[in-house]
Scaffold this motif. Structure first.
Motif, PDB file in Angstrom:
ATOM      1  N   HIS A 288       0.854  -1.074  -0.003  1.00  0.00           N
ATOM      2  CA  HIS A 288      -0.064   0.012   0.096  1.00  0.00           C
ATOM      3  C   HIS A 288       0.875   1.623  -0.097  1.00  0.00           C
ATOM      4  CE1 HIS A 288      -3.267   2.788   0.734  1.00  0.00           C
ATOM      5  NE2 HIS A 288      -2.344   3.214   2.017  1.00  0.00           N
ATOM      6  N   VAL A 289       0.462   2.302  -1.224  1.00  0.00           N
ATOM      7  CA  VAL A 289       1.870   3.657  -0.604  1.00  0.00           C
ATOM      8  C   VAL A 289       0.637   4.077  -0.840  1.00  0.00           C
ATOM      9  CG1 VAL A 289       2.844   4.868  -2.191  1.00  0.00           C
ATOM     10  CG2 VAL A 289       2.774   2.617  -3.017  1.00  0.00           C
ATOM     11  N   THR A 290       0.764   5.550   0.287  1.00  0.00           N
ATOM     12  CA  THR A 290       0.497   6.521   1.186  1.00  0.00           C
ATOM     13  C   THR A 290      -0.250   7.629  -0.411  1.00  0.00           C
ATOM     14  OG1 THR A 290       1.563   6.435   2.281  1.00  0.00           O
ATOM     15  CG2 THR A 290       0.463   8.590   2.314  1.00  0.00           C
ATOM     16  N   SER A 291      -1.576   7.488  -0.502  1.00  0.00           N
ATOM     17  CA  SER A 291      -2.190   8.363  -1.355  1.00  0.00           C
ATOM     18  C   SER A 291      -2.156  10.280  -1.399  1.00  0.00           C
ATOM     19  CB  SER A 291      -3.777   8.345  -2.075  1.00  0.00           C
ATOM     20  OG  SER A 291      -3.835   6.705  -1.754  1.00  0.00           O
ATOM     21  N   TYR A 292      -2.223  10.346  -0.158  1.00  0.00           N
ATOM     22  CA  TYR A 292      -2.515  11.601   0.254  1.00  0.00           C
ATOM     23  C   TYR A 292      -1.288  12.355   1.368  1.00  0.00           C
ATOM     24  CZ  TYR A 292      -6.848  10.676  -1.578  1.00  0.00           C
ATOM     25  OH  TYR A 292      -8.068   9.728  -2.413  1.00  0.00           O
ATOM     26  N   PRO A 293      -0.401  12.742   1.169  1.00  0.00           N
ATOM     27  CA  PRO A 293       0.427  13.081   1.747  1.00  0.00           C
ATOM     28  C   PRO A 293       0.738  13.785   2.539  1.00  0.00           C
ATOM     29  CG  PRO A 293       0.814  14.032  -0.733  1.00  0.00           C
ATOM     30  CD  PRO A 293       0.257  13.083  -0.770  1.00  0.00           C
ATOM     31  N   THR A 294      -0.527  15.049   2.712  1.00  0.00           N
ATOM     32  CA  THR A 294      -0.388  16.480   3.311  1.00  0.00           C
ATOM     33  C   THR A 294      -2.257  15.846   4.002  1.00  0.00           C
ATOM     34  OG1 THR A 294       0.173  17.750   1.738  1.00  0.00           O
ATOM     35  CG2 THR A 294      -1.210  18.973   3.745  1.00  0.00           C
ATOM     36  N   PRO A 295      -1.577  15.212   4.863  1.00  0.00           N
ATOM     37  CA  PRO A 295      -3.298  14.324   5.964  1.00  0.00           C
ATOM     38  C   PRO A 295      -4.113  15.073   6.741  1.00  0.00           C
ATOM     39  CG  PRO A 295      -0.807  14.375   7.225  1.00  0.00           C
ATOM     40  CD  PRO A 295      -0.537  15.075   6.255  1.00  0.00           C
ATOM     41  N   ILE A 296      -4.957  15.235   6.907  1.00  0.00           N
ATOM     42  CA  ILE A 296      -5.674  16.490   7.618  1.00  0.00           C
ATOM     43  C   ILE A 296      -5.824  15.637   8.785  1.00  0.00           C
ATOM     44  CG2 ILE A 296      -8.311  15.119   6.599  1.00  0.00           C
ATOM     45  CD1 ILE A 296      -9.275  17.912   7.598  1.00  0.00           C
ATOM     46  N   VAL A 297      -5.874  17.016  10.208  1.00  0.00           N
ATOM     47  CA  VAL A 297      -5.912  16.711  11.701  1.00  0.00           C
ATOM     48  C   VAL A 297      -6.052  17.172  12.275  1.00  0.00           C
ATOM     49  CG1 VAL A 297      -4.679  16.693  13.351  1.00  0.00           C
ATOM     50  CG2 VAL A 297      -3.108  15.610  11.694  1.00  0.00           C
ATOM     51  N   CYS A 298      -7.462  16.648  13.157  1.00  0.00           N
ATOM     52  CA  CYS A 298      -8.436  17.428  13.314  1.00  0.00           C
ATOM     53  C   CYS A 298      -8.534  16.877  15.354  1.00  0.00           C
ATOM     54  CB  CYS A 298      -9.693  16.581  12.926  1.00  0.00           C
ATOM     55  SG  CYS A 298      -9.897  16.273  11.105  1.00  0.00           S
ATOM     56  N   ASN A 299      -9.694  18.262  15.803  1.00  0.00           N
ATOM     57  CA  ASN A 299      -8.984  17.609  17.519  1.00  0.00           C
ATOM     58  C   ASN A 299     -11.273  17.722  17.285  1.00  0.00           C
ATOM     59  OD1 ASN A 299      -7.060  17.738  17.808  1.00  0.00           O
ATOM     60  ND2 ASN A 299      -6.874  20.239  17.075  1.00  0.00           N
ATOM     61  N   VAL A 300     -11.322  17.484  18.356  1.00  0.00           N
ATOM     62  CA  VAL A 300     -13.084  17.496  18.800  1.00  0.00           C
ATOM     63  C   VAL A 300     -13.023  17.799  18.959  1.00  0.00           C
ATOM     64  CG1 VAL A 300     -14.360  17.296  21.116  1.00  0.00           C
ATOM     65  CG2 VAL A 300     -12.383  15.030  20.592  1.00  0.00           C
ATOM     66  N   GLY A 301     -14.808  18.575  18.526  1.00  0.00           N
ATOM     67  CA  GLY A 301     -15.156  19.831  18.301  1.00  0.00           C
ATOM     68  C   GLY A 301     -15.001  21.034  17.748  1.00  0.00           C
ATOM     69  N   GLU A 302     -13.806  20.681  16.351  1.00  0.00           N
ATOM     70  CA  GLU A 302     -13.603  21.167  15.238  1.00  0.00           C
ATOM     71  C   GLU A 302     -14.977  20.746  14.401  1.00  0.00           C
ATOM     72  OE1 GLU A 302      -9.718  21.501  11.747  1.00  0.00           O
ATOM     73  OE2 GLU A 302      -9.597  20.199  13.842  1.00  0.00           O
ATOM     74  N   ILE A 303     -15.298  22.007  13.979  1.00  0.00           N
ATOM     75  CA  ILE A 303     -16.280  22.160  12.585  1.00  0.00           C
ATOM     76  C   ILE A 303     -15.594  21.953  11.010  1.00  0.00           C
ATOM     77  CG2 ILE A 303     -17.912  22.952  10.921  1.00  0.00           C
ATOM     78  CD1 ILE A 303     -18.432  22.454  14.637  1.00  0.00           C
ATOM     79  N   LEU A 304     -16.100  21.257   9.986  1.00  0.00           N
ATOM     80  CA  LEU A 304     -15.267  20.104   8.894  1.00  0.00           C
ATOM     81  C   LEU A 304     -16.387  20.820   8.226  1.00  0.00           C
ATOM     82  CD1 LEU A 304     -13.268  17.212   9.011  1.00  0.00           C
ATOM     83  CD2 LEU A 304     -12.387  19.133   9.645  1.00  0.00           C
ATOM     84  N   GLN A 305     -16.174  20.922   6.819  1.00  0.00           N
ATOM     85  CA  GLN A 305     -16.840  21.042   5.681  1.00  0.00           C
ATOM     86  C   GLN A 305     -17.125  19.363   5.144  1.00  0.00           C
ATOM     87  OE1 GLN A 305     -16.348  23.561   2.471  1.00  0.00           O
ATOM     88  NE2 GLN A 305     -18.554  23.394   2.063  1.00  0.00           N
ATOM     89  N   ILE A 306     -18.031  18.877   4.962  1.00  0.00           N
ATOM     90  CA  ILE A 306     -17.964  17.386   4.008  1.00  0.00           C
ATOM     91  C   ILE A 306     -18.457  17.609   2.618  1.00  0.00           C
ATOM     92  CG2 ILE A 306     -19.211  15.523   3.948  1.00  0.00           C
ATOM     93  CD1 ILE A 306     -20.224  15.860   7.294  1.00  0.00           C
TER      94      ILE A 306
END
Length: 116
Positions: A13-31
């Motif tokens: 398996h080769v990483t597809s996305y070199p820049t990961p998204i990092v999220c913390n509890v309570g953070e709001i994300l756009q889906i």
């Protein structure tokens, strides 16, 4: 779900996305969209514009916004056949693994055979 298992990589398996998204509890994300291949994952964008796949189970969804309910990092591990890993979590077809260099990241379950 938190677990501790040991496995052997049976498919590269080769990483597809070199820049990961990092999220913390309570953070709001756009889906942005749901994954068509991996049921249970949604493509999200955080407040600073970084995008990545997030388990839908880690979000409280309200329309096209999701409030993060579990700390999360989308980093994927690049793994090779024969490599040994420790599995600490399973989520929607992916294992969260630790390799022999103590790197932590996600790998598709289909790439790993659990050792008994």
């Amino acid at each position: 779900m938190s677990i501790t298992l040991h496995g052997t990589v049976i498919k590269n398996h080769v990483t597809s996305y070199p820049t990961p998204i990092v999220c913390n509890v309570g953070e709001i994300l756009q889906i942005i969209k749901e994954d068509e291949k991996w049921n249970g994952w949604v493509w999200c964008r955080n407040e600073i514009g970084i995008e990545g796949w997030v388990p839908k189970n880690y979000l409280h969804v309200n329309g096209n916004l999701g409030t993060v309910t579990n700390d999360y990092n989308s980093y994927e591990l690049t793994v090779h056949i024969g490599e040994e890993v420790t599995i600490t979590c399973e989520e929607s077809g992916w294992f969260l693994c630790i390799n022999s260099d103590n790197q932590v990241g996600w790998v598709p379950c289909e790439c790993i055979q659990i050792r008994k």
